[in-house]
Enzyme design. Structure first.
Site, PDB file in Angstrom:
ATOM      1  N   ARG A 118       0.809  -1.238   0.000  1.00  8.13           N
ATOM      2  CA  ARG A 118       0.000   0.000   0.000  1.00  8.13           C
ATOM      3  C   ARG A 118       0.834   1.276   0.000  1.00  8.13           C
ATOM      4  NH1 ARG A 118      -2.758  -3.328   3.512  1.00  8.13           N
ATOM      5  NH2 ARG A 118      -4.603  -4.225   2.543  1.00  8.13           N
ATOM      6  N   LYS A 140       3.853  11.350 -11.075  1.00 10.33           N
ATOM      7  CA  LYS A 140       2.965  10.539 -11.913  1.00 10.33           C
ATOM      8  C   LYS A 140       3.674   9.227 -12.208  1.00 10.33           C
ATOM      9  CE  LYS A 140       0.202  13.769 -14.614  1.00 10.33           C
ATOM     10  NZ  LYS A 140      -0.201  14.072 -16.004  1.00 10.33           N
ATOM     11  N   GLU A 182      10.448  17.632 -24.598  1.00  9.34           N
ATOM     12  CA  GLU A 182       9.807  18.043 -23.332  1.00  9.34           C
ATOM     13  C   GLU A 182      10.426  19.356 -22.821  1.00  9.34           C
ATOM     14  OE1 GLU A 182       7.129  16.428 -22.162  1.00  9.34           O
ATOM     15  OE2 GLU A 182       7.350  14.265 -22.537  1.00  9.34           O
ATOM     16  N   LYS A 224       8.652  22.621 -13.871  1.00 13.84           N
ATOM     17  CA  LYS A 224       7.842  21.467 -13.490  1.00 13.84           C
ATOM     18  C   LYS A 224       7.529  21.512 -11.997  1.00 13.84           C
ATOM     19  CE  LYS A 224       6.210  17.139 -14.183  1.00 13.84           C
ATOM     20  NZ  LYS A 224       6.320  15.921 -14.981  1.00 13.84           N
ATOM     21  N   GLU A 234      -3.381  17.573 -10.835  1.00 17.48           N
ATOM     22  CA  GLU A 234      -3.841  17.964 -12.163  1.00 17.48           C
ATOM     23  C   GLU A 234      -5.327  18.305 -12.213  1.00 17.48           C
ATOM     24  OE1 GLU A 234      -1.869  15.940 -15.461  1.00 17.48           O
ATOM     25  OE2 GLU A 234      -3.715  16.113 -16.602  1.00 17.48           O
ATOM     26  N   ARG A 238      -1.658  22.108 -14.053  1.00 20.92           N
ATOM     27  CA  ARG A 238      -0.769  21.009 -14.438  1.00 20.92           C
ATOM     28  C   ARG A 238      -1.163  20.403 -15.782  1.00 20.92           C
ATOM     29  NH1 ARG A 238       1.784  16.007 -10.789  1.00 20.92           N
ATOM     30  NH2 ARG A 238       3.034  15.211 -12.518  1.00 20.92           N
ATOM     31  N   ASN A 242       0.475  18.836 -20.537  1.00 25.97           N
ATOM     32  CA  ASN A 242       0.106  17.835 -21.533  1.00 25.97           C
ATOM     33  C   ASN A 242       0.110  18.396 -22.953  1.00 25.97           C
ATOM     34  OD1 ASN A 242      -0.324  15.783 -19.615  1.00 25.97           O
ATOM     35  ND2 ASN A 242      -2.305  16.669 -19.110  1.00 25.97           N
ATOM     36  N   HIS A 245       0.520  16.123 -25.897  1.00 25.71           N
ATOM     37  CA  HIS A 245       0.437  14.739 -25.421  1.00 25.71           C
ATOM     38  C   HIS A 245      -0.809  13.993 -25.883  1.00 25.71           C
ATOM     39  CE1 HIS A 245       3.903  15.765 -23.057  1.00 25.71           C
ATOM     40  NE2 HIS A 245       3.966  14.557 -22.539  1.00 25.71           N
ATOM     41  N   HIS A 249       0.205  10.767 -27.521  1.00 31.65           N
ATOM     42  CA  HIS A 249      -0.163   9.439 -27.014  1.00 31.65           C
ATOM     43  C   HIS A 249      -0.880   8.635 -28.102  1.00 31.65           C
ATOM     44  CE1 HIS A 249      -0.017  10.701 -22.493  1.00 31.65           C
ATOM     45  NE2 HIS A 249       1.176  10.446 -22.997  1.00 31.65           N
ATOM     46  N   HIS A 262       8.486   8.475 -26.981  1.00 29.77           N
ATOM     47  CA  HIS A 262       7.509   9.382 -26.356  1.00 29.77           C
ATOM     48  C   HIS A 262       7.794  10.837 -26.728  1.00 29.77           C
ATOM     49  CE1 HIS A 262       4.791  11.066 -23.376  1.00 29.77           C
ATOM     50  NE2 HIS A 262       5.783  11.824 -22.950  1.00 29.77           N
TER      51      HIS A 262
HETATM   52  N1  NAD Z   1       5.616  10.298 -15.185  1.00 33.22           N
HETATM   53  C1  NAD Z   1       5.652  11.337 -15.958  1.00 33.22           C
HETATM   54  O1  NAD Z   1       5.318  12.456 -15.547  1.00 33.22           O
HETATM   55  C2  NAD Z   1       6.142  11.180 -17.354  1.00 33.22           C
HETATM   56  C3  NAD Z   1       6.465  12.317 -18.100  1.00 33.22           C
HETATM   57  C4  NAD Z   1       6.996  12.138 -19.369  1.00 33.22           C
HETATM   58  C5  NAD Z   1       7.197  10.859 -19.854  1.00 33.22           C
HETATM   59  N2  NAD Z   1       6.858   9.785 -19.103  1.00 33.22           N
HETATM   60  C6  NAD Z   1       7.091   8.420 -19.598  1.00 33.22           C
HETATM   61  O2  NAD Z   1       8.486   8.242 -19.783  1.00 33.22           O
HETATM   62  C7  NAD Z   1       8.699   7.251 -20.767  1.00 33.22           C
HETATM   63  C8  NAD Z   1       9.764   7.718 -21.727  1.00 33.22           C
HETATM   64  O3  NAD Z   1      10.959   7.905 -21.007  1.00 33.22           O
HETATM   65  P1  NAD Z   1      12.379   7.914 -21.730  1.00 33.22           P
HETATM   66  O4  NAD Z   1      12.289   8.786 -22.910  1.00 33.22           O
HETATM   67  O5  NAD Z   1      13.366   8.185 -20.689  1.00 33.22           O
HETATM   68  O6  NAD Z   1      12.485   6.437 -22.318  1.00 33.22           O
HETATM   69  P2  NAD Z   1      13.169   5.099 -21.749  1.00 33.22           P
HETATM   70  O7  NAD Z   1      13.006   4.973 -20.317  1.00 33.22           O
HETATM   71  O8  NAD Z   1      12.646   3.997 -22.609  1.00 33.22           O
HETATM   72  O9  NAD Z   1      14.718   5.313 -22.073  1.00 33.22           O
HETATM   73  C9  NAD Z   1      15.124   5.443 -23.397  1.00 33.22           C
HETATM   74  C10 NAD Z   1      16.237   4.447 -23.762  1.00 33.22           C
HETATM   75  O10 NAD Z   1      17.473   4.935 -23.277  1.00 33.22           O
HETATM   76  C11 NAD Z   1      18.122   3.941 -22.506  1.00 33.22           C
HETATM   77  N3  NAD Z   1      18.902   4.666 -21.513  1.00 33.22           N
HETATM   78  C12 NAD Z   1      18.462   5.259 -20.396  1.00 33.22           C
HETATM   79  N4  NAD Z   1      19.444   5.979 -19.819  1.00 33.22           N
HETATM   80  C13 NAD Z   1      20.539   5.805 -20.587  1.00 33.22           C
HETATM   81  C14 NAD Z   1      21.866   6.299 -20.516  1.00 33.22           C
HETATM   82  N5  NAD Z   1      22.226   7.157 -19.575  1.00 33.22           N
HETATM   83  N6  NAD Z   1      22.741   5.913 -21.462  1.00 33.22           N
HETATM   84  C15 NAD Z   1      22.360   5.082 -22.465  1.00 33.22           C
HETATM   85  N7  NAD Z   1      21.100   4.607 -22.595  1.00 33.22           N
HETATM   86  C16 NAD Z   1      20.206   4.962 -21.660  1.00 33.22           C
HETATM   87  C17 NAD Z   1      17.009   3.115 -21.977  1.00 33.22           C
HETATM   88  O11 NAD Z   1      17.432   1.848 -21.585  1.00 33.22           O
HETATM   89  C18 NAD Z   1      16.076   3.082 -23.179  1.00 33.22           C
HETATM   90  O12 NAD Z   1      16.517   2.138 -24.106  1.00 33.22           O
HETATM   91  C19 NAD Z   1       7.362   7.011 -21.433  1.00 33.22           C
HETATM   92  O13 NAD Z   1       6.865   5.783 -20.988  1.00 33.22           O
HETATM   93  C20 NAD Z   1       6.507   8.144 -20.946  1.00 33.22           C
HETATM   94  O14 NAD Z   1       5.136   7.801 -20.862  1.00 33.22           O
HETATM   95  C21 NAD Z   1       6.358   9.927 -17.877  1.00 33.22           C
HETATM   96 ZN    ZN Z   2       5.685  13.625 -21.820  1.00 33.87          ZN
END
Ligand code: NAD
Ligand code: ZN
Length: 361
Positions: A118, A140, A182, A224, A234, A238, A242, A245, A249, A262
């Site tokens: 939990r 999030k 972003e 942020k 949100e 907030r 998006n 997005h 998405h 993304h």
């Molecule tokens: N929670 C939130 O507020 C929020 C906001 C924006 C995006 N997101 C989510 O984040 C995700 C996208 O994140 P992302 O773009 O980081 O993608 P990701 O986590 O898939 O990372 C991208 C790639 O880079 C590799 N990688 C990571 N760090 C590395 C490094 N230092 N050196 C070499 N390779 C590395 C990873 O293994 C992966 O293959 C999506 O699922 C999206 O929905 C969430």
């Molecule tokens: Zn995003």
């Protein structure tokens, strides 16, 4: 090192931004309450950074779990691997999970922390630009469902965020550009001055100039943190984060998770939002060109997939979380540097925007 604070009463936490911080025990020690630490990472990041990161938690003899790498694994089935490991290792509810990786690892680890017994503590150590400027801050968390992005999730704030900008040296160029989407977003939403700075400094960011990169990360995190402080769950401002997005998405889901990054989809979505804003009479053509140039300069796509027709967009956008009482909420631009949430758009104009931006094949 720069320290920012996300001010959320008893859930407040620091964001540390700097270099050579992986492995720094002094930094994270005050953020850990219990004695059990589980580092969650993936098969790409583990060989690069797991040993170094684990040094910071040495006194706790940290365990780890290594997940497969990719957006297509951000689902409930793979999430279970974290719970399996926690239970096998007899982790109690005073444990801390550590997310070491990009947004996928951050979202999954945060969600696992929100659910396990939990709710347990977690720490974000983001290693992609996208995670450093966006997903690691704000609480999030969640996973995808075949029917829609991030549909299963929770709000759960971390205890701290440790941004070591040195980790970006191993990131590939495409991922760097995705993160820049972003970064651009914050400027378009509420900071025209930052848009100007990005126009001047995009080359430096692409060349990974450490000073420019640190400035962009700090500016993004500051924005942020302010927005999350004002509206954690949100219900208001907030939602502006998006921007791009709802379109994005739809592209991510429509193209199949993992095909469009993304950030790439968000960049495309921001351009479509700007275009629709122009058709609504809010932006000038010159404004839209400015947005397009910036996205193009960041080496992000400016054409949506050919198979993303108006009908397909509408179908996918209808399951997006921004839909309320059957109406699609879109974030549009009243000006470059000033975003608004609106349901008041003309579907015919939306059709034009989508048709104009679909790739020809
Ligand atoms: N929670 C939130 O507020 C929020 C906001 C924006 C995006 N997101 C989510 O984040 C995700 C996208 O994140 P992302 O773009 O980081 O993608 P990701 O986590 O898939 O990372 C991208 C790639 O880079 C590799 N990688 C990571 N760090 C590395 C490094 N230092 N050196 C070499 N390779 C590395 C990873 O293994 C992966 O293959 C999506 O699922 C999206 O929905 C969430
Ligand atoms: Zn995003």
């Amino acid at each position: 090192m720069i320290t920012l604070n996300v001010d959320l009463g008893e859930r407040s936490y620091p964001i540390f931004i700097g270099r050579q911080m992986l492995g720094d025990a002094g930094l994270i020690r005050p953020c850990i309450n219990g004695t059990q630490v589980m580092i969650v990472t993936n098969e790409t990041i583990a060989p690069l950074y797991l040993d170094k990161a684990a040094q910071a938690f040495a006194e706790f003899e940290p365990r780890h779990v290594i997940l497969p790498d990719g957006e297509q694994y951000k689902n409930l089935e793979v999430l279970n691997q974290i719970f399996d490991e926690l239970l096998v290792q007899h982790f109690d509810r005073h444990c801390t999970l550590v997310a070491l990786g990009g947004g996928v690892i951050g979202d999954m680890t945060g969600f696992a922390a929100a659910c396990y017994q939990r709710g347990v503590d977690f720490i974000q150590i983001p290693t992609t630009l996208l995670a450093q400027v966006d997903s690691s801050v704000g609480g999030k968390t969640g996973v995808n469902h075949p029917q829609g992005k991030n549909m299963i999730g929770a709000f759960h704030q971390p205890r701290c965020v440790v941004i070591d900008t040195d980790t970006l040296t191993t990131l590939d160029d495409r991922q760097l550009s995705a993160g820049l989407a972003e970064v651009i977003k914050y400027g378009l939403i509420r900071d025209i001055g930052f848009v100007g700075w990005l126009e001047t400094n995009m080359d430096k960011l692409l060349a990974r100039d450490p000073e420019a990169t640190a400035y962009a990360i700090e500016t993004a995190c500051r924005c942020k943190a302010e927005v999350v402080t004002a509206d954690e769950k949100e219900s208001g401002v907030r939602a502006l984060l998006n921007l791009g997005h709802t379109f994005g998405h739809a592209i991510e889901t429509g193209a199949g998770y993992g095909h469009w990054l993304h950030g790439e989809a968000v960049g495309m979505g921001m351009l479509m939002a700007a275009d629709l804003s122009m058709r609504q009479g809010w932006l000038s053509e010159e404004d839209v060109r400015r947005v397009e140039n910036l996205i193009d300069k960041a080496e992000l796509p400016t054409r949506a997939p050919h198979n993303m027709t108006y009908e397909r967009f509408m179908e996918l956008m209808a399951v997006d979380k921004k839909v309320r009482a059957g109406q699609i909420n879109l974030v549009l631009l009243e000006a470059v540097g000033n975003a608004v949430v609106t349901t008041g758009f003309d579907p015919e104009l939306l059709r034009e925007t989508i048709e104009t931006h679909r790739a020809t094949e």
